[in-house]
Design a protein around this motif. Structure first.
Motif, PDB file in Angstrom:
ATOM      1  N   ASN A 101       0.730  -1.372  -0.040  1.00 21.72           N
ATOM      2  CA  ASN A 101       0.389  -0.057  -0.245  1.00 21.72           C
ATOM      3  C   ASN A 101       1.044   1.002  -0.115  1.00 21.72           C
ATOM      4  OD1 ASN A 101      -2.599  -1.399   0.341  1.00 21.72           O
ATOM      5  ND2 ASN A 101      -2.029  -2.259   2.795  1.00 21.72           N
ATOM      6  N   GLN A 102       2.136   1.416  -0.079  1.00 24.52           N
ATOM      7  CA  GLN A 102       2.502   2.286  -0.130  1.00 24.52           C
ATOM      8  C   GLN A 102       2.853   2.491  -1.340  1.00 24.52           C
ATOM      9  OE1 GLN A 102       6.569   1.185   2.708  1.00 24.52           O
ATOM     10  NE2 GLN A 102       5.760   2.155   3.878  1.00 24.52           N
ATOM     11  N   PRO A 103       3.719   3.739  -1.377  1.00 23.95           N
ATOM     12  CA  PRO A 103       3.744   4.433  -3.257  1.00 23.95           C
ATOM     13  C   PRO A 103       5.000   4.020  -3.721  1.00 23.95           C
ATOM     14  CG  PRO A 103       4.324   6.253  -1.304  1.00 23.95           C
ATOM     15  CD  PRO A 103       3.824   5.158  -0.440  1.00 23.95           C
ATOM     16  N   VAL A 104       4.925   3.950  -5.033  1.00 21.60           N
ATOM     17  CA  VAL A 104       6.238   2.844  -5.569  1.00 21.60           C
ATOM     18  C   VAL A 104       7.593   3.214  -5.451  1.00 21.60           C
ATOM     19  CG1 VAL A 104       6.952   2.451  -7.510  1.00 21.60           C
ATOM     20  CG2 VAL A 104       4.115   2.090  -7.090  1.00 21.60           C
ATOM     21  N   ARG A 105       9.029   2.959  -4.957  1.00 19.29           N
ATOM     22  CA  ARG A 105       9.713   3.526  -4.706  1.00 19.29           C
ATOM     23  C   ARG A 105      10.578   1.982  -4.942  1.00 19.29           C
ATOM     24  NH1 ARG A 105       7.970   7.233  -3.410  1.00 19.29           N
ATOM     25  NH2 ARG A 105       8.345   8.284  -2.338  1.00 19.29           N
ATOM     26  N   MET A 106      11.318   2.023  -6.389  1.00 24.28           N
ATOM     27  CA  MET A 106      12.243   0.931  -7.205  1.00 24.28           C
ATOM     28  C   MET A 106      13.559   1.840  -7.279  1.00 24.28           C
ATOM     29  SD  MET A 106      11.804  -1.277 -11.044  1.00 24.28           S
ATOM     30  CE  MET A 106      13.037  -1.372 -12.153  1.00 24.28           C
ATOM     31  N   PRO A 107      14.644   1.048  -6.916  1.00 25.39           N
ATOM     32  CA  PRO A 107      16.083   2.186  -7.277  1.00 25.39           C
ATOM     33  C   PRO A 107      16.298   1.077  -8.452  1.00 25.39           C
ATOM     34  CG  PRO A 107      15.418   1.301  -4.972  1.00 25.39           C
ATOM     35  CD  PRO A 107      14.629   0.572  -5.533  1.00 25.39           C
ATOM     36  N   ILE A 108      17.073   1.903  -8.907  1.00 25.17           N
ATOM     37  CA  ILE A 108      17.598   0.802 -10.593  1.00 25.17           C
ATOM     38  C   ILE A 108      18.825   0.427 -10.058  1.00 25.17           C
ATOM     39  CG2 ILE A 108      18.169   1.571 -13.001  1.00 25.17           C
ATOM     40  CD1 ILE A 108      14.898   2.317 -12.160  1.00 25.17           C
ATOM     41  N   VAL A 109      19.253  -0.289 -10.200  1.00 23.21           N
ATOM     42  CA  VAL A 109      20.611  -1.074 -10.240  1.00 23.21           C
ATOM     43  C   VAL A 109      21.072  -1.326 -11.604  1.00 23.21           C
ATOM     44  CG1 VAL A 109      21.366  -3.836  -9.962  1.00 23.21           C
ATOM     45  CG2 VAL A 109      19.454  -2.875  -8.524  1.00 23.21           C
ATOM     46  N   ASP A 110      20.275  -1.743 -12.918  1.00 26.65           N
ATOM     47  CA  ASP A 110      21.386  -1.046 -14.196  1.00 26.65           C
ATOM     48  C   ASP A 110      20.355  -0.799 -14.889  1.00 26.65           C
ATOM     49  OD1 ASP A 110      23.448  -1.486 -15.558  1.00 26.65           O
ATOM     50  OD2 ASP A 110      24.253  -3.687 -15.554  1.00 26.65           O
ATOM     51  N   ARG A 111      20.794  -0.719 -16.150  1.00 24.79           N
ATOM     52  CA  ARG A 111      20.084   0.031 -17.529  1.00 24.79           C
ATOM     53  C   ARG A 111      20.861  -0.312 -18.621  1.00 24.79           C
ATOM     54  NH1 ARG A 111      24.569   1.906 -17.189  1.00 24.79           N
ATOM     55  NH2 ARG A 111      24.750   3.744 -17.943  1.00 24.79           N
ATOM     56  N   TYR A 112      19.890  -0.933 -19.456  1.00 22.61           N
ATOM     57  CA  TYR A 112      20.535  -1.212 -21.309  1.00 22.61           C
ATOM     58  C   TYR A 112      19.606  -0.868 -22.002  1.00 22.61           C
ATOM     59  CZ  TYR A 112      18.854  -5.824 -20.938  1.00 22.61           C
ATOM     60  OH  TYR A 112      18.244  -7.537 -20.836  1.00 22.61           O
ATOM     61  N   LYS A 113      20.372  -1.036 -22.940  1.00 22.53           N
ATOM     62  CA  LYS A 113      19.531  -0.322 -24.261  1.00 22.53           C
ATOM     63  C   LYS A 113      19.704  -2.093 -25.070  1.00 22.53           C
ATOM     64  CE  LYS A 113      19.719   3.614 -27.381  1.00 22.53           C
ATOM     65  NZ  LYS A 113      19.868   4.444 -27.651  1.00 22.53           N
ATOM     66  N   ASP A 114      18.536  -2.096 -25.798  1.00 17.23           N
ATOM     67  CA  ASP A 114      17.969  -3.455 -26.528  1.00 17.23           C
ATOM     68  C   ASP A 114      16.571  -3.904 -27.421  1.00 17.23           C
ATOM     69  OD1 ASP A 114      17.195  -6.111 -27.664  1.00 17.23           O
ATOM     70  OD2 ASP A 114      17.447  -7.173 -25.832  1.00 17.23           O
ATOM     71  N   MET A 115      16.201  -2.728 -28.699  1.00 17.73           N
ATOM     72  CA  MET A 115      15.140  -2.224 -28.817  1.00 17.73           C
ATOM     73  C   MET A 115      14.084  -1.373 -28.208  1.00 17.73           C
ATOM     74  SD  MET A 115      14.080  -5.693 -30.891  1.00 17.73           S
ATOM     75  CE  MET A 115      13.172  -5.024 -32.121  1.00 17.73           C
ATOM     76  N   GLY A 116      14.749  -0.258 -27.411  1.00 16.64           N
ATOM     77  CA  GLY A 116      14.164   0.163 -25.998  1.00 16.64           C
ATOM     78  C   GLY A 116      15.246  -0.258 -24.899  1.00 16.64           C
ATOM     79  N   ILE A 117      14.914   0.669 -23.818  1.00 17.80           N
ATOM     80  CA  ILE A 117      15.738   1.308 -22.415  1.00 17.80           C
ATOM     81  C   ILE A 117      15.063   0.193 -21.973  1.00 17.80           C
ATOM     82  CG2 ILE A 117      16.245   2.946 -20.901  1.00 17.80           C
ATOM     83  CD1 ILE A 117      17.987   3.418 -23.670  1.00 17.80           C
ATOM     84  N   LEU A 118      15.991  -0.395 -21.267  1.00 18.03           N
ATOM     85  CA  LEU A 118      16.117  -1.678 -20.399  1.00 18.03           C
ATOM     86  C   LEU A 118      16.125  -0.804 -18.589  1.00 18.03           C
ATOM     87  CD1 LEU A 118      15.823  -3.822 -22.957  1.00 18.03           C
ATOM     88  CD2 LEU A 118      14.474  -4.258 -21.209  1.00 18.03           C
ATOM     89  N   LEU A 119      15.434  -0.700 -18.157  1.00 12.93           N
ATOM     90  CA  LEU A 119      15.691  -0.697 -16.781  1.00 12.93           C
ATOM     91  C   LEU A 119      15.941  -2.130 -15.218  1.00 12.93           C
ATOM     92  CD1 LEU A 119      13.797   2.781 -15.934  1.00 12.93           C
ATOM     93  CD2 LEU A 119      15.975   2.569 -16.653  1.00 12.93           C
ATOM     94  N   LEU A 120      16.755  -2.248 -14.631  1.00 11.32           N
ATOM     95  CA  LEU A 120      16.741  -3.504 -13.924  1.00 11.32           C
ATOM     96  C   LEU A 120      16.514  -2.700 -12.464  1.00 11.32           C
ATOM     97  CD1 LEU A 120      18.590  -4.798 -16.765  1.00 11.32           C
ATOM     98  CD2 LEU A 120      18.888  -6.555 -15.382  1.00 11.32           C
ATOM     99  N   GLY A 121      16.262  -3.891 -11.447  1.00 15.26           N
ATOM    100  CA  GLY A 121      15.842  -3.359  -9.976  1.00 15.26           C
ATOM    101  C   GLY A 121      14.538  -3.639  -8.924  1.00 15.26           C
ATOM    102  N   LYS A 122      14.989  -4.051  -8.104  1.00 16.70           N
ATOM    103  CA  LYS A 122      13.402  -4.717  -7.397  1.00 16.70           C
ATOM    104  C   LYS A 122      12.872  -3.924  -6.754  1.00 16.70           C
ATOM    105  CE  LYS A 122      13.468  -6.898  -2.482  1.00 16.70           C
ATOM    106  NZ  LYS A 122      13.961  -7.073  -1.063  1.00 16.70           N
ATOM    107  N   LEU A 123      11.238  -3.878  -7.205  1.00 16.80           N
ATOM    108  CA  LEU A 123      10.212  -3.502  -6.587  1.00 16.80           C
ATOM    109  C   LEU A 123      10.613  -3.374  -5.113  1.00 16.80           C
ATOM    110  CD1 LEU A 123       7.752  -1.157  -7.917  1.00 16.80           C
ATOM    111  CD2 LEU A 123       6.975  -3.788  -7.766  1.00 16.80           C
ATOM    112  N   GLU A 124      10.783  -2.255  -4.563  1.00 17.97           N
ATOM    113  CA  GLU A 124      10.224  -2.188  -2.648  1.00 17.97           C
ATOM    114  C   GLU A 124       9.476  -2.113  -2.247  1.00 17.97           C
ATOM    115  OE1 GLU A 124      12.766  -3.186  -1.506  1.00 17.97           O
ATOM    116  OE2 GLU A 124      15.178  -3.006  -2.161  1.00 17.97           O
ATOM    117  N   SER A 125       8.556  -1.384  -2.741  1.00 20.22           N
ATOM    118  CA  SER A 125       6.691  -1.050  -2.880  1.00 20.22           C
ATOM    119  C   SER A 125       6.054  -0.318  -3.345  1.00 20.22           C
ATOM    120  CB  SER A 125       7.337  -0.109  -1.228  1.00 20.22           C
ATOM    121  OG  SER A 125       7.374   0.806  -1.629  1.00 20.22           O
ATOM    122  N   GLY A 126       4.775  -0.771  -2.908  1.00 17.40           N
ATOM    123  CA  GLY A 126       4.044  -0.216  -5.097  1.00 17.40           C
ATOM    124  C   GLY A 126       4.337  -1.086  -5.251  1.00 17.40           C
TER     125      GLY A 126
END
Length: 554
Positions: free
Chosen positions: A356-381
């Motif tokens: 029930n908390q607002p969304v928080r997702m720290p980005i661990v890594d990112r790369y390009k593959d037919m668009g921008i992909l963001l990696l991370g763990k969804l901590e809340s929300g």
């Protein structure tokens, strides 16, 4: 309509009104040959056919001749319920000559719905997502245990493992083949050392586990911290082999540092796996197991783990697979009879998730593959497709195009899941590890200066104002300077003992004002959101201090 289909379909439609049902069946059997080419029909069977195949299939085959006379909308609902064969599908359409176009439109609308619900049934909130990080000294057997678990749970097939074994033999590295399931790049396989945090997943009856295989070498501790920040649970792998345990546990060994780091990263539960019990120097000796256990317990207690509730010890062999999934014969190890590692992980109590908390997702890594992909763990929300979020601290607006949970595309994601998000509205160079995804109506805090409580773990000399180190907070790593030391705290009473001290030394607890050298970083106070409020300070390849954010200044 009649011009296009005169040679094929109209014949059978005319016959249906005029001729006997046996003639219709022969016409339809001809049409059935081409049925697989009809793409919408094919999708319907793929999605709906699976669950009720065994129950309904025998009844369905008898119905075509009986259900022929009333071919109205009722028929269409029957097909959805009982998954009729291709012939009957055509029969229904043939019967409804006038409304053919409307029928097709309805079908197209109806098709995605069952597919979506099926996907959600299999991937949705049925199984709890748990992130497990494998930690420990270099060469303790972390990747081998991870690889063997994947094999035992059917995530890596036998043929692939045989290929790895053959390749490993060619390089005189027979015992490394299991770790190659997680160590995928050439450098890691050549040296037998994990460098980046390997990712994989496996499923048990109740849970979906993500494996985070952390590097054990001291040069790659920053990578290991990134992996630990995403974990709910840690498996500390200890080598029971004579000499290896001692090396890993001495000062400078990674066993100590990793245990402290996962505790700081917010991991509450630690499973200590004593590996290599099948080694000739050990031979499943209970004395050796107890020796390792007794040496580890005082230090783990000091790190903050409660031996009764937070720590569990078990002996395994990563190479033979003993006690990973199955319990070996009593002649192998009579003094320990279970549970096995996978059974224990599967039956652990559930983790509290802040849905029930607002969304928080720290980005661990990112790369390009037919668009921008963001990696991370969804901590809340919870995150849904086509939602728009802001990337802090740059306030860049991004739209979520696709959500992948462990490489499987899903419509929504819940807290605790390791995600890969395909986004639009931002370029790869505009995103750095440590950025945080949050909703526009509830932004996370950003700051350059903050007050924090720090515990000095290991430092030869004293620490004064002006001291610089590397700060690791969630997935962010930045250089910081201690601006001022505000006070020293008495460890026993928790009260302020000395205001504005000139220095702090090892084993002391202090409150300090810390300034980030690079610019703004995303953080929260420990009281409001612990996952983004705890940090470590490292310098010269060692963890010097751990701490928590008390107050965010500008």
């Amino acid at each position: 309509m009649t011009e296009n289909g005169e040679s094929l379909a109209p014949d059978s439609w005319d016959q249906e009104d005029a001729q006997a049902t046996s003639d219709v069946a022969s016409q339809l059997s001809n049409l059935n040959v081409n049925a697989p080419a009809f793409v919408p029909g094919q999708n319907v069977f793929a999605a709906e056919f699976v669950p009720s195949f065994q129950k309904e299939a025998p009844e369905v085959q008898e119905t075509p001749n009986v259900a022929e006379p009333p071919p109205t909308e009722q028929d269409k609902s029957d097909t959805a319920e009982t998954e009729m064969e291709a012939t009957e599908k055509w029969e229904d359409e043939a019967a409804e000559d006038a409304d053919m176009n409307e029928e097709e439109e309805e079908e197209e609308e109806d098709e995605p719905a069952p597919v979506k619900s099926l996907a959600q049934e299999s991937l949705g909130p049925k199984k709890e997502h748990v992130n497990v990080v494998f930690i420990g000294h270099v060469d303790a057997g972390k990747s081998t245990i991870g690889g063997h678990i994947m094999y035992l749970t059917g995530m890596v097939d036998k043929r692939t493992l045989e290929k790895y074994e053959r390749e490993a033999k060619e390089k005189n590295r027979e015992t490394w083949y299991l770790s190659w399931a997680l160590d995928t790049n050439l450098e890691e396989r050549e040296k037998g050392k994990t460098v980046e945090v390997g990712r994989a997943f496996f499923e048990t009856e109740n849970r979906h586990f993500t494996i985070l295989d952390a590097p054990g070498h001291k040069s790659f501790v920053p990578n290991m911290i990134g992996g630990a920040s995403q974990a709910d649970l840690a498996v500390l792998v200890i080598s029971a082999r004579k000499g290896e345990f001692e090396t890993g546990f001495e000062r400078g060994g990674q066993t100590r540092e990793h245990a402290m780091l996962v505790k700081t990263a917010g991991v509450k539960h630690l499973v200590v796996v004593i590996n290599k019990m099948d080694d000739p120097t050990v031979m499943w000796s209970e004395d050796r197991f107890n020796e390792c256990k007794e040496k580890l317990l005082p230090y783990l207690k000091k790190c903050g783990f409660n031996p009764k509730t937070d720590i569990f010890f078990l002996p395994v062999s990563g190479l033979t697979g003993a006690f990973l999934k199955d319990i070996p014969d009593e002649s192998v190890c009579p003094w320990y009879r279970g549970p096995s590692l996978i059974t224990y992980l599967d039956t652990m109590p559930s983790f509290n998730r802040s849905i029930n908390q607002p969304v928080r997702m720290p980005i661990v890594d990112r790369y390009k593959d037919m668009g921008i992909l963001l990696l991370g763990k969804l901590e809340s929300g919870c995150i849904f497709r086509n939602q728009t979020f802001l990337l802090m601290p740059n306030r860049a607006s991004v739209k979520i195009m696709q959500i992948f949970s462990d490489d499987i595309e899903v419509e929504e994601a819940n807290p605790g899941e390791n995600l890969k998000l395909k986004v639009t509205g931002v370029e790869e160079e505009d995103v750095s590890p440590g950025f945080v995804l949050c909703p526009s109506n509830s932004l996370c805090h950003t700051a350059k200066t903050f007050d924090a409580q720090i515990v000095i773990l290991e430092h030869k000399s004293i620490i004064c104002a002006g001291y610089s180190a590397i700060l690791h907070i969630h997935a962010c790593a930045e250089e910081v300077t201690i601006k001022t030391l505000l006070c020293i705290i008495d460890k026993k009473t928790g009260e302020k003992a000395q205001l504005k001290p000139r220095f702090v030394k090892q084993d002391q607890v202090a409150i300090a004002r810390i300034e980030v050298n690079g610019g703004m970083i995303c953080l929260e106070t420990f009281k409001d959101f612990p996952q983004m409020g705890r940090f470590t300070l490292r310098d010269e390849g060692k963890t010097i201090a751990i701490g928590k954010v008390l107050k965010i200044r500008e």
